[in-house]
Scaffold this motif. Sequence first.
Motif, PDB file in Angstrom:
ATOM      1  N   LEU A   9     -52.505 -50.189  36.783  1.00 24.10           N
ATOM      2  CA  LEU A   9     -53.609 -51.156  36.755  1.00 24.10           C
ATOM      3  C   LEU A   9     -53.897 -51.471  35.295  1.00 24.10           C
ATOM      4  O   LEU A   9     -54.535 -50.682  34.589  1.00 24.10           O
ATOM      5  N   THR A  10     -53.418 -52.611  34.837  1.00 28.63           N
ATOM      6  CA  THR A  10     -53.528 -52.932  33.413  1.00 28.63           C
ATOM      7  C   THR A  10     -54.956 -53.281  33.012  1.00 28.63           C
ATOM      8  O   THR A  10     -55.336 -53.116  31.865  1.00 28.63           O
ATOM      9  N   LEU A  11     -55.734 -53.805  33.970  1.00 34.04           N
ATOM     10  CA  LEU A  11     -57.094 -54.276  33.717  1.00 34.04           C
ATOM     11  C   LEU A  11     -57.143 -55.299  32.594  1.00 34.04           C
ATOM     12  O   LEU A  11     -58.121 -55.386  31.826  1.00 34.04           O
ATOM     13  N   SER A  13     -57.001 -59.459  31.452  1.00 36.48           N
ATOM     14  CA  SER A  13     -57.853 -60.557  31.910  1.00 36.48           C
ATOM     15  C   SER A  13     -57.349 -61.193  33.201  1.00 36.48           C
ATOM     16  O   SER A  13     -58.109 -61.870  33.905  1.00 36.48           O
ATOM     17  N   ARG A  14     -56.071 -60.971  33.544  1.00 39.10           N
ATOM     18  CA  ARG A  14     -55.496 -61.547  34.777  1.00 39.10           C
ATOM     19  C   ARG A  14     -55.447 -60.518  35.903  1.00 39.10           C
ATOM     20  O   ARG A  14     -54.926 -60.797  36.971  1.00 39.10           O
ATOM     21  N   ASN A  15     -55.939 -59.330  35.646  1.00 40.67           N
ATOM     22  CA  ASN A  15     -55.905 -58.242  36.628  1.00 40.67           C
ATOM     23  C   ASN A  15     -54.473 -57.970  37.091  1.00 40.67           C
ATOM     24  O   ASN A  15     -54.182 -57.812  38.277  1.00 40.67           O
ATOM     25  N   THR A  16     -53.570 -57.885  36.128  1.00 45.76           N
ATOM     26  CA  THR A  16     -52.169 -57.636  36.426  1.00 45.76           C
ATOM     27  C   THR A  16     -51.970 -56.210  36.926  1.00 45.76           C
ATOM     28  O   THR A  16     -52.486 -55.255  36.337  1.00 45.76           O
ATOM     29  N   VAL A  17     -51.202 -56.081  38.001  1.00 50.58           N
ATOM     30  CA  VAL A  17     -50.784 -54.775  38.500  1.00 50.58           C
ATOM     31  C   VAL A  17     -49.274 -54.690  38.316  1.00 50.58           C
ATOM     32  O   VAL A  17     -48.530 -55.508  38.861  1.00 50.58           O
ATOM     33  N   LEU A  49     -45.591 -41.731  39.385  1.00 46.41           N
ATOM     34  CA  LEU A  49     -47.007 -41.632  39.727  1.00 46.41           C
ATOM     35  C   LEU A  49     -47.242 -41.353  41.206  1.00 46.41           C
ATOM     36  O   LEU A  49     -48.256 -40.761  41.579  1.00 46.41           O
ATOM     37  N   GLY A  50     -46.341 -41.783  42.066  1.00 43.93           N
ATOM     38  CA  GLY A  50     -46.545 -41.599  43.497  1.00 43.93           C
ATOM     39  C   GLY A  50     -47.796 -42.330  43.964  1.00 43.93           C
ATOM     40  O   GLY A  50     -47.963 -43.531  43.715  1.00 43.93           O
ATOM     41  N   LYS A  51     -48.729 -41.614  44.599  1.00 44.46           N
ATOM     42  CA  LYS A  51     -49.972 -42.233  45.073  1.00 44.46           C
ATOM     43  C   LYS A  51     -51.010 -42.381  43.964  1.00 44.46           C
ATOM     44  O   LYS A  51     -52.052 -43.010  44.162  1.00 44.46           O
ATOM     45  N   ARG A  52     -50.714 -41.813  42.817  1.00 47.53           N
ATOM     46  CA  ARG A  52     -51.648 -41.905  41.694  1.00 47.53           C
ATOM     47  C   ARG A  52     -51.506 -43.252  40.999  1.00 47.53           C
ATOM     48  O   ARG A  52     -50.566 -44.007  41.248  1.00 47.53           O
ATOM     49  N   VAL A  53     -52.466 -43.560  40.121  1.00 44.38           N
ATOM     50  CA  VAL A  53     -52.392 -44.812  39.361  1.00 44.38           C
ATOM     51  C   VAL A  53     -52.692 -44.534  37.894  1.00 44.38           C
ATOM     52  O   VAL A  53     -53.377 -43.564  37.542  1.00 44.38           O
ATOM     53  N   LEU A  54     -52.171 -45.401  37.047  1.00 40.11           N
ATOM     54  CA  LEU A  54     -52.408 -45.342  35.610  1.00 40.11           C
ATOM     55  C   LEU A  54     -53.348 -46.482  35.234  1.00 40.11           C
ATOM     56  O   LEU A  54     -53.122 -47.635  35.622  1.00 40.11           O
ATOM     57  N   ILE A  55     -54.416 -46.164  34.517  1.00 42.83           N
ATOM     58  CA  ILE A  55     -55.361 -47.185  34.071  1.00 42.83           C
ATOM     59  C   ILE A  55     -55.702 -46.932  32.604  1.00 42.83           C
ATOM     60  O   ILE A  55     -55.382 -45.864  32.051  1.00 42.83           O
TER      61      ILE A  55
END
Length: 522
Positions: A9-11, A13-17, A49-55
């Motif tokens: 989840l880059t967060l 301005s375009r909410n890019t995943v 990451l599996g079910k985890r996410v990077l933010i």
Amino acid sequence: MKIYRGTILTLDSRNTVANCLVEDKGRIVYVGDLLPRKYRFGHHEVVHLGKRVLIPSFVDSHIHFASYATFHAGLNVMNARSNAEILDMLRAFLKDNDDPFIVAFGASPYSVEEGRLVSRAELDAVCPDRPLFMVKYDGHACVVNTPLFKRVEKQVTKLRGCHADTGEMNQEAFFAVSDHVTNSVSPVKLVENMQKAADDLARRGIGMIHTVSGVGFVRDLDVDLERWFASSLKHGLQMRVFFQTMDVDKAIKRRLPRIGGCFACALDGCFGSADAALNAPYEGSSDRGVLYYTDEQVTEFCKKANRAGLQIEMHAIGDAAFDQATRAIAAALEDCPRADHRHAIIHACLPTPEGIALCRKYKILLPVQSAFIDWPQEPDAYLREILGKRAERLNPLRTFADNGIVLSAGSDGPCTDPDPMLWVHKAVNHSDPGQALSVYEALRMCTYNGYYTTFDEGERGSLETGKIADMCILSQNPYTVARDTLKDIAVEQLILQGKPYRDQPKGAIAAMLRGVLGKKNC
């Protein structure tokens, strides 16, 4: 070099995943869906990451760090549900603690069955021989026992807010007691507590702290300690210091680019003590709370600070204080226009349409505390009792966002426990559904916008190519879990400058030497 594969989840301005992120030498060198050929070969570490996410890493955009560190090392009674329980907690704490000065935090008359603060006499019965400073949950009042009262009696007896019979001190009396207590804390002990507190915040995924300093130490020692402490920090943790003073020259002398906060920069009190400044009286009363300064004083401060190129923050809880703050900042910017000032109003709990319009026009930022929504220490029922229909206007996050106002999130620690996923949860699950934010908006409020608030967004705050790899791994994806379970998502790891965060090296004197001699990080 390290490659992260999974949900990113880059967060931005375009909410890019994205599906891939590559970090090299502390920087993000690639973010996207398909890993470029040049990264597919070689012996690179891959994190699945599996079910985890990077933010991106979180920011606490408003914390009284020295106070938080002190109270974090003391007795926290915030979860007590009776004064009897508070006294039991105090007895147990005293058995294992031989400090000559006892500090406790979190007492609330609204979350205990007695419906009142614990009294001086009750504290004396448990702690008769050592000074005891029991701070109210909102950080704007306290109860003292007799040994402490005797120490401060001459200073506080004639001040507003001194209630010697119950031991409660608020308004100017509270600030005087607080000054005495802070000057009783050993600088070495304070730094040791700050190191422990920094590690605790990091475990919550917080990579940057905006601290407000200046609470009564002789010669503003706490401000200098925090500046040096910020520069002593290792392993990528960032700190930005705001000097809580109306004396612009003090900030300039220390070469700080920002000024403000609470205490000396608080324009009013708070709802917990019913002294937040209101445009109309509290329900069933003729009392409108307290404005600590005249409009002329606040405007002159803002003009001088703005002309000096400083970034300004001021505390405003009630609508009268919010209006005073917005008018003063607007006047300062009319006096000396600045295109990118990033002045801010902290809390902004009870805004007015006129003040919101000024925030929109002059691009005033709002570091808010979504943790105040449905706050157990200050329940909605109590707020409705003292504010009536005005309680429906509290913390209007959706209105702020729809007006294009940049919101960041903070704990106001020690008033609330720093917990970024709780901030997200409260913003998304607002008690007024019409004022809720989307999950993306809430996450960005707690990450990118915090970095933006102190001009750090060029290097941090979103996961984009070229930026510093300040990130954290969450146990679940906030976009896919049920909205009412957001608070249950755990921070599994904080990564700063591409490396897993490690605790600060211990040793207060060594830390201060690093800070005095090191590169500025404040």
